[in-house]
Design a protein around this motif. Structure first.
Motif, mmCIF file in Angstrom:
data_model
loop_
_atom_site.group_PDB
_atom_site.id
_atom_site.type_symbol
_atom_site.label_atom_id
_atom_site.label_comp_id
_atom_site.label_asym_id
_atom_site.label_seq_id
_atom_site.Cartn_x
_atom_site.Cartn_y
_atom_site.Cartn_z
ATOM 1 N N LEU A 24 85.214 21.350 0.882
ATOM 2 C CA LEU A 24 84.965 22.598 -0.120
ATOM 3 C C LEU A 24 85.267 24.069 0.580
ATOM 4 N N ASP A 25 84.946 23.784 1.274
ATOM 5 C CA ASP A 25 84.795 25.401 2.864
ATOM 6 C C ASP A 25 86.421 25.739 2.588
ATOM 7 N N GLU A 26 87.154 24.603 3.556
ATOM 8 C CA GLU A 26 88.140 24.434 3.484
ATOM 9 C C GLU A 26 89.716 25.122 2.966
ATOM 10 N N ARG A 27 88.308 24.683 1.768
ATOM 11 C CA ARG A 27 89.760 24.776 0.105
ATOM 12 C C ARG A 27 89.747 26.886 0.132
ATOM 13 N N SER A 28 87.778 26.916 -0.550
ATOM 14 C CA SER A 28 87.724 28.298 -0.512
ATOM 15 C C SER A 28 88.866 29.453 0.832
ATOM 16 N N GLY A 62 88.718 25.567 -9.329
ATOM 17 C CA GLY A 62 88.842 24.031 -8.981
ATOM 18 C C GLY A 62 88.014 23.768 -8.195
ATOM 19 N N LEU A 63 87.229 24.443 -7.988
ATOM 20 C CA LEU A 63 86.424 23.721 -6.795
ATOM 21 C C LEU A 63 85.207 23.879 -7.766
ATOM 22 N N TYR A 64 84.220 24.629 -8.126
ATOM 23 C CA TYR A 64 83.138 25.313 -8.843
ATOM 24 C C TYR A 64 83.381 25.327 -10.368
ATOM 25 N N PHE A 66 81.567 27.307 -12.338
ATOM 26 C CA PHE A 66 81.099 28.065 -12.512
ATOM 27 C C PHE A 66 81.688 29.699 -11.851
ATOM 28 N N ALA A 67 82.482 28.789 -11.357
ATOM 29 C CA ALA A 67 83.876 30.261 -10.687
ATOM 30 C C ALA A 67 83.694 31.367 -11.801
ATOM 31 N N GLY A 68 83.930 32.094 -10.579
ATOM 32 C CA GLY A 68 84.227 33.671 -11.397
ATOM 33 C C GLY A 68 82.748 34.504 -12.874
ATOM 34 N N GLN A 69 81.762 33.011 -12.680
ATOM 35 C CA GLN A 69 80.407 33.834 -13.645
ATOM 36 C C GLN A 69 79.213 34.445 -13.040
ATOM 37 N N ILE A 70 79.012 35.024 -14.350
ATOM 38 C CA ILE A 70 77.587 35.566 -13.492
ATOM 39 C C ILE A 70 76.653 34.828 -13.848
ATOM 40 N N ARG A 71 75.580 34.256 -12.567
ATOM 41 C CA ARG A 71 75.133 32.882 -13.248
ATOM 42 C C ARG A 71 73.849 33.525 -14.244
ATOM 43 N N ARG A 122 76.339 27.383 -4.485
ATOM 44 C CA ARG A 122 76.323 26.045 -4.889
ATOM 45 C C ARG A 122 75.903 25.597 -5.756
ATOM 46 N N GLU A 123 76.843 24.244 -5.870
ATOM 47 C CA GLU A 123 77.094 23.168 -7.087
ATOM 48 C C GLU A 123 75.094 23.736 -8.048
ATOM 49 N N THR A 124 74.560 23.258 -6.960
ATOM 50 C CA THR A 124 73.217 22.346 -7.447
ATOM 51 C C THR A 124 72.638 24.078 -8.298
ATOM 52 N N ASP A 125 72.547 25.524 -8.017
ATOM 53 C CA ASP A 125 72.330 26.583 -8.419
ATOM 54 C C ASP A 125 72.156 26.644 -10.031
ATOM 55 N N ALA A 126 73.978 25.897 -10.382
ATOM 56 C CA ALA A 126 75.078 25.785 -11.969
ATOM 57 C C ALA A 126 73.997 25.105 -12.227
ATOM 58 N N GLN A 127 73.169 24.257 -11.864
ATOM 59 C CA GLN A 127 73.047 22.954 -12.827
ATOM 60 C C GLN A 127 72.021 22.919 -13.656
#
Length: 135
Positions: A24-28, A62-64, A66-71, A122-127
């Motif tokens: 994921l870091d590589e892709r970002s 494409g990775l998360y 929640f990309a670009g969304q205010i938490r 991270r993914e878990t923050d959006a769950q």
């Protein structure tokens, strides 16, 4: 660039740059290189929450989900609690209004943006159930 980072961050940053991180870091990281040539950085929105939202969406699309969304959840990292998202209606416009015509002002603005940290990191923050919700 590595020389300006404090020692405790320099190794992690060097590892990221050298490609020793997760896929994921590589892709970002690849998306960050692409961002350099994108029209986003030419936008008048650079230095605003909306501009940062566009960059976040570009880097992590494409990775998360929640990309670009205010938490909408409160998050913390390493014992530090980022700004309570219930107050983003007041906090984010005040950060946008900070001056940014000099280097020191830009640094101050991005320090405030980092404290607010309006995006999940991270993914878990959006769950569901990962933090208190903003209401």
């Amino acid at each position: 660039m590595l020389l300006i980072l404090p020692g405790k961050y320099r190794i992690g940053f060097a590892d990221w740059i050298e490609g020793m991180a997760s896929p994921l870091d590589e892709r970002s990281k690849q998306r960050a290189y692409e961002l350099r040539d994108s029209p986003i950085l030419d936008s008048k929105l650079v230095g605003t929450v909306e501009g940062l939202r566009q960059v976040h969406a570009f880097l992590f699309d494409g990775l998360y989900d929640f990309a670009g969304q205010i938490r909408a959840k409160n998050i913390s990292k390493g014992g530090f609690q980022f700004a309570n998202c219930a107050f983003f209606g007041d906090i984010l416009p005040s950060i946008d209004a900070l001056p940014d015509s000099a280097a020191e002002q830009i640094v101050d603005k991005y320090v405030e943006m980092n404290i607010a940290h309006p995006f999940s990191w991270r993914e878990t923050d959006a769950q569901p159930g990962s933090g208190s919700t903003c209401s």
